[in-house]
Motif scaffolding. Structure first.
Motif, PDB file in Angstrom:
ATOM      1  N   HIS A   1       0.838  -1.188   0.000  1.00  0.00           N
ATOM      2  CA  HIS A   1       0.000   0.000   0.000  1.00  0.00           C
ATOM      3  C   HIS A   1       0.877   1.243   0.000  1.00  0.00           C
ATOM      4  N   ARG A   2       0.333   2.330  -0.491  1.00  0.00           N
ATOM      5  CA  ARG A   2       1.076   3.575  -0.540  1.00  0.00           C
ATOM      6  C   ARG A   2       0.743   4.400   0.692  1.00  0.00           C
ATOM      7  N   PRO A   3       1.742   4.845   1.416  1.00  0.00           N
ATOM      8  CA  PRO A   3       1.469   5.706   2.575  1.00  0.00           C
ATOM      9  C   PRO A   3       0.793   6.993   2.122  1.00  0.00           C
ATOM     10  N   HIS A   4      -0.095   7.522   2.961  1.00  0.00           N
ATOM     11  CA  HIS A   4      -0.909   8.655   2.525  1.00  0.00           C
ATOM     12  C   HIS A   4      -1.080   9.737   3.594  1.00  0.00           C
ATOM     13  N   LYS A   5      -0.381   9.596   4.719  1.00  0.00           N
ATOM     14  CA  LYS A   5      -0.566  10.524   5.827  1.00  0.00           C
ATOM     15  C   LYS A   5       0.630  11.468   5.987  1.00  0.00           C
ATOM     16  N   LEU A   6       0.333  12.653   6.504  1.00  0.00           N
ATOM     17  CA  LEU A   6       1.362  13.550   7.022  1.00  0.00           C
ATOM     18  C   LEU A   6       1.403  13.318   8.522  1.00  0.00           C
ATOM     19  N   LEU A   7       2.468  12.686   8.996  1.00  0.00           N
ATOM     20  CA  LEU A   7       2.612  12.378  10.418  1.00  0.00           C
ATOM     21  C   LEU A   7       3.304  13.537  11.120  1.00  0.00           C
ATOM     22  N   ILE A   8       2.669  14.043  12.175  1.00  0.00           N
ATOM     23  CA  ILE A   8       3.251  15.117  12.975  1.00  0.00           C
ATOM     24  C   ILE A   8       3.578  14.562  14.351  1.00  0.00           C
ATOM     25  N   THR A   9       4.870  14.523  14.681  1.00  0.00           N
ATOM     26  CA  THR A   9       5.304  13.980  15.969  1.00  0.00           C
ATOM     27  C   THR A   9       6.473  14.798  16.494  1.00  0.00           C
ATOM     28  N   LEU A  10       6.225  15.590  17.514  1.00  0.00           N
ATOM     29  CA  LEU A  10       7.239  16.511  18.044  1.00  0.00           C
ATOM     30  C   LEU A  10       7.860  16.001  19.341  1.00  0.00           C
ATOM     31  N   GLY A  11       7.958  14.685  19.488  1.00  0.00           N
ATOM     32  CA  GLY A  11       8.644  14.107  20.636  1.00  0.00           C
ATOM     33  C   GLY A  11       7.719  13.836  21.812  1.00  0.00           C
ATOM     34  N   GLY A  12       8.295  13.239  22.839  1.00  0.00           N
ATOM     35  CA  GLY A  12       7.513  12.851  24.004  1.00  0.00           C
ATOM     36  C   GLY A  12       6.947  14.013  24.776  1.00  0.00           C
ATOM     37  N   THR A  13       7.607  15.191  24.705  1.00  0.00           N
ATOM     38  CA  THR A  13       7.147  16.338  25.486  1.00  0.00           C
ATOM     39  C   THR A  13       6.818  17.560  24.628  1.00  0.00           C
ATOM     40  N   ASP A  14       7.236  17.595  23.366  1.00  0.00           N
ATOM     41  CA  ASP A  14       7.024  18.767  22.512  1.00  0.00           C
ATOM     42  C   ASP A  14       7.375  20.045  23.282  1.00  0.00           C
ATOM     43  N   PRO A  15       8.627  20.203  23.687  1.00  0.00           N
ATOM     44  CA  PRO A  15       9.012  21.252  24.650  1.00  0.00           C
ATOM     45  C   PRO A  15       8.707  22.680  24.206  1.00  0.00           C
ATOM     46  N   LEU A  16       8.670  22.928  22.894  1.00  0.00           N
ATOM     47  CA  LEU A  16       8.383  24.281  22.409  1.00  0.00           C
ATOM     48  C   LEU A  16       6.916  24.444  22.013  1.00  0.00           C
ATOM     49  N   ALA A  17       6.103  23.423  22.307  1.00  0.00           N
ATOM     50  CA  ALA A  17       4.656  23.479  22.021  1.00  0.00           C
ATOM     51  C   ALA A  17       4.397  23.859  20.561  1.00  0.00           C
ATOM     52  N   LEU A  18       5.025  23.148  19.638  1.00  0.00           N
ATOM     53  CA  LEU A  18       4.916  23.471  18.221  1.00  0.00           C
ATOM     54  C   LEU A  18       3.756  22.773  17.523  1.00  0.00           C
ATOM     55  N   THR A  19       3.244  21.710  18.112  1.00  0.00           N
ATOM     56  CA  THR A  19       2.230  20.923  17.405  1.00  0.00           C
ATOM     57  C   THR A  19       1.017  21.759  17.025  1.00  0.00           C
ATOM     58  N   LEU A  20       0.473  22.505  17.976  1.00  0.00           N
ATOM     59  CA  LEU A  20      -0.744  23.276  17.701  1.00  0.00           C
ATOM     60  C   LEU A  20      -0.536  24.356  16.640  1.00  0.00           C
ATOM     61  N   PRO A  21       0.489  25.215  16.737  1.00  0.00           N
ATOM     62  CA  PRO A  21       0.657  26.220  15.678  1.00  0.00           C
ATOM     63  C   PRO A  21       0.926  25.617  14.305  1.00  0.00           C
ATOM     64  N   ILE A  22       1.609  24.478  14.240  1.00  0.00           N
ATOM     65  CA  ILE A  22       1.833  23.818  12.948  1.00  0.00           C
ATOM     66  C   ILE A  22       0.509  23.343  12.377  1.00  0.00           C
TER      67      ILE A  22
END
Length: 336
Positions: A149-170
């Motif tokens: 199968h062809r992968p189709h997702k954009l995976l967003i993973t900023l680590g166990g703690t995401d120390p700079l809180a980047l997930t939400l603004p991205i």
């Protein structure tokens, strides 16, 4: 034989030290070793109940003498600190990334980058063949080869703690740019900063999200491209052939990105040490890169092949077997 692993985890430090040490522990345990984490009491919140807690680094020295091996994965230890520990335990394995602490003595140094150490390091274990991947990656590779199968997702993973809180603004910037939300998959660490806000946003916007995932490989296997912090996850994504835009969140990630970005399987945007306004600008830059790369099938295919040829799944086993064989040989010569 017994090993003590000196490593800490916190929101500021992140979980990467602990994660890669756990991969190493799994390999040693398969050879019959007993392994224990030793953590500073100030970081007890993200430690395990089975950890040994210490109140100062001086407390660790007598413990080190009781072990057959000490594994040190701790940026707080500079060359003089490592040399002091080495006086108490010659069977010392230092995990390193930057090679910027000065010359120190150790029997082994493990660095998955191509670095050169002083002769006081007796056995340097360097290069991507020593990258420490979690123990379920061998199964993931076998499964991946069988899948069609062809992968189709954009995976967003900023680590166990995401120390700079980047997930939400991205995420917010991605949606603003028109990126299809049905293709976004968020993997959120158990101790991620701003986790509740990220969870709420994903629910409101109907974005797929997984939190506190033990086996990350099913999520990585479905990733067409990833956005990731550039710690140990860099080598995991390479192993599974996932083209990635790395968000650098700490200075110790500099050297790995300097070596991997020129290979053209990944890109990077730096976020550590900048003002909030510049951070916002770089989120926009990262999203712009993503939208461009998402449509570039030719680059993606080339990047996947390059990445997969860099890292295999045997790094932890190589390290454990190398050290185990060395100590067994010494024991056979001198049983006392």
């Amino acid at each position: 034989m017994k090993a003590f692993i000196r490593a800490d985890a916190s929101v500021e430090i992140g979980m990467g030290h602990r994660v890669r040490c756990q991969a190493l522990i799994h390999a040693f345990q398969a050879l019959g070793w007993h392994c224990e984490f030793v953590a500073h009491r100030r970081y007890a919140e993200l430690s395990d109940v089975s950890d040994r807690l210490i109140d100062s680094e001086a407390d660790f020295l007598p413990l080190a003498e009781q072990a057959d091996l000490v594994v040190l994965d701790h940026y707080g230890y500079q060359a003089s600190d490592i040399n002091r520990l080495y006086q108490h335990q010659k069977n010392l394995l230092v995990l390193d990334d930057m090679n910027d602490r000065g010359d120190f003595s150790a029997t082994w140094v493990l660095n998955p980058l191509n670095e050169i150490y002083a002769s006081s390091v007796l056995n340097p274990l360097t290069g991507s063949r020593y990258a420490l991947l979690r123990p379920y990656f061998p199964h993931a590779l076998k499964t991946q080869k069988k899948e069609n199968h062809r992968p189709h997702k954009l995976l967003i993973t900023l680590g166990g703690t995401d120390p700079l809180a980047l997930t939400l603004p991205i995420l917010q910037s991605l949606l603003y740019s028109g990126f299809p939300r049905e293709n976004i998959l968020v993997m959120l660490g158990k101790n991620a900063v701003n986790a509740n806000s990220v969870m709420t946003f994903c629910q409101q916007e109907n974005i797929e999200i997984e939190r506190d995932v033990t086996d990350v490989t099913p999520l990585m296997r479905c990733a067409k491209i990833a956005v990731s912090a550039a710690g140990g996850t860099l080598f995991e994504l390479a192993c599974l052939g996932v083209p990635t835009v790395f968000a650098q969140v700490a200075d110790n990630q500099t050297r790995s990105l300097e070596q991997h970005v020129p290979l053209d399987w990944c890109r990077t945007v730096r976020f550590d040490g900048v003002t909030p306004d510049i951070q916002k600008e770089r989120v926009t830059l990262l999203v712009k890169q993503l939208n461009s790369l998402w449509l570039d099938e030719m680059w993606q295919e080339k990047a996947r092949k390059t990445a997969q040829n860099l890292v295999d799944d045997q790094g932890a086993n190589r390290v454990a077997k190398t050290i185990h064989t060395h100590l067994e040989k010494i024991r056979s010569i001198d049983p006392n």
